[in-house]
Design an enzyme around this catalytic site. Sequence first.
Site, PDB file in Angstrom:
ATOM      1  N   SER A  85       0.838  -1.187   0.000  1.00 53.78           N
ATOM      2  CA  SER A  85       0.000   0.000   0.000  1.00 53.78           C
ATOM      3  C   SER A  85       0.870   1.232   0.000  1.00 53.78           C
ATOM      4  CB  SER A  85      -0.916   0.025   1.220  1.00 53.78           C
ATOM      5  OG  SER A  85      -0.177   0.413   2.361  1.00 53.78           O
ATOM      6  N   LYS A  86       0.262   2.352  -0.324  1.00 54.97           N
ATOM      7  CA  LYS A  86       1.023   3.593  -0.393  1.00 54.97           C
ATOM      8  C   LYS A  86       1.723   3.890   0.925  1.00 54.97           C
ATOM      9  CE  LYS A  86      -0.482   5.739  -4.385  1.00 54.97           C
ATOM     10  NZ  LYS A  86      -1.891   5.453  -4.595  1.00 54.97           N
ATOM     11  N   ARG A  87       1.002   3.630   1.992  1.00 54.36           N
ATOM     12  CA  ARG A  87       1.521   3.975   3.317  1.00 54.36           C
ATOM     13  C   ARG A  87       2.826   3.242   3.642  1.00 54.36           C
ATOM     14  NH1 ARG A  87       0.130   3.448   7.817  1.00 54.36           N
ATOM     15  NH2 ARG A  87       0.794   5.462   8.595  1.00 54.36           N
TER      16      ARG A  87
END
Length: 481
Positions: free
Chosen positions: A243-245
């Site tokens: 994920s981006k995070r």
Amino acid sequence: MPKVRTRYAPSPTGFPHAGNIRTALFNWLFARSQGGDFILRIEDTDIQRRVEGAVEDILGSLSWLNLLWDEGPYFQSERLSYYQEAARKLVEEGHAYPCYCSPQRLKELREEQVKRREPPGYDRRCRYYSWEERGKFEGTTPVIRFKVPLSGEIQFRDLIYGEVSLKCDTIDDFIILKSDGYPTYHLASVVDDHLMGITHVLRAEEWLSSTPRHLLLYEALGYSPPAFAHLPMILSPDKGKLSKRTGAPGVAELWRKGYLPEAVVNFLALLGWAFDDKTEIFSMDELIARFSLEGVSLNPAVFNLQKLTWMNGLYLRKKSPEEFARLLLSFLDRDLSSSVRRPLDPDYVAQVAPLIQERMRTLGEAAEATSFFFMLEVNFDPSLLKKSLPLLKMQTTLKVALENLELLSSFDTSSLEKLLRPLAESLNLKAGDLFQLLRLALTGRTASPPLFQTMEVLGKERCLHRIERAIMTIEQNVPSL
RNA sequence: GGCGCAUUCGUCUAGUGGCCAAGGACACCUCCCUCUCAAGGAGGAGAUCACCGGUUCGAAUCCGGUAUGCGCUACCA
């Protein structure tokens, strides 16, 4: 053998990242390698989670990577009647039923089950209602649930994972049509894969456990199922879901950071697939020629940006000088400080380009790597020098160099070398020490492309000016000199 | 909790019963090249093949169990 047809079916609930696009790549490669078609379908059946701009981003990412589709994009939101018709048919034939349970009741049911440590799942309350009983719910819109057999086992052969089986009693009566009239993924993908003639479904491993449901649906609908090939997941460096995070860049972001599409494709191909024990640089054509499902790994792969960066450097160095200069120009135009006058001179950029082509890993590093070529002036900070000379010696050295340089008629690499090497000797300096001093005066740094080439590109005027400035800087620092 | 799937250097991987006291790549270290930085070249370090049992003359490779990880278990996809 019917023509192979694969599809990439993302949902527009976010921007594609490495994992999503790897699925697209493998579908594309498989289709191409089999002389088949690659279909693009947007699974926008969740109006709640729809993200503005996501479709454009998906299309843009695929185009950027040159993963062009032969058909589509199809939008499921424009095909609702197909799913509704299928659901109606299933109900009619006793394979599905309307369920009137409220979300509230389902929530409480689930909480109950979790509290009692039972497997959560729908309790099938509405499955057994007669038509009269259903009449009581006149006015409330039901969902449609699939009637999963109470016993038995579903077996299938995944092209990558092999034999997989699941007992029916671990599957609850899942929803196929939501109360808003939209289908869930299960129904929509089955109906569409059938209607679109998909022969091979290549999708992420997270779908493996749902495949038995889909098989049940195929059977009830009277369709013959496609072949399934589940692909290992791609994980974040922390081994969690990508994920981006957790540091997984979106495809669009990779472009912004200066990664090349061919490098990204090559790198992504290696995430979960290998050709042999040695080869890892593949052109698109080689990839098509070599790709096979047998080479797909069963293990989840961690996305490793460092390796992509290395590979990108490789591809950057492979570019023709002209192509590289062109790319460089666009990144410099975007990234160079606004104090640098625009438009940038393409000819000058083309002169700078070969000096840094093999020194860069991403185009995003370009502005930082070349800024001194474009700035009006640079800082001279003698403390940066590892082997520092006394300031006085520095100053006289620079002055002598300046005088000699002024007299130089042709300011090219070899003339500069012919002048400066002997000069170091006559000044009783090691060549390296002189060069480092000049490098600092001319570029403001201790690391740069080769000095003489750098000077040639910079040009006589700029060089003389910067050396003068360095001399002045020393004077200002040591007024008593 | 139930079910499913997986498990080879930090990471990506090769390996499908003997060729493996496990090969390649990234990252890391050393050296060479060299005006610096890169690039390139040569080396090095790094995996008791998750663990325990079994099958076999022989297992990373086959089987069973355990552990761990991940996934699914939504009117998400």
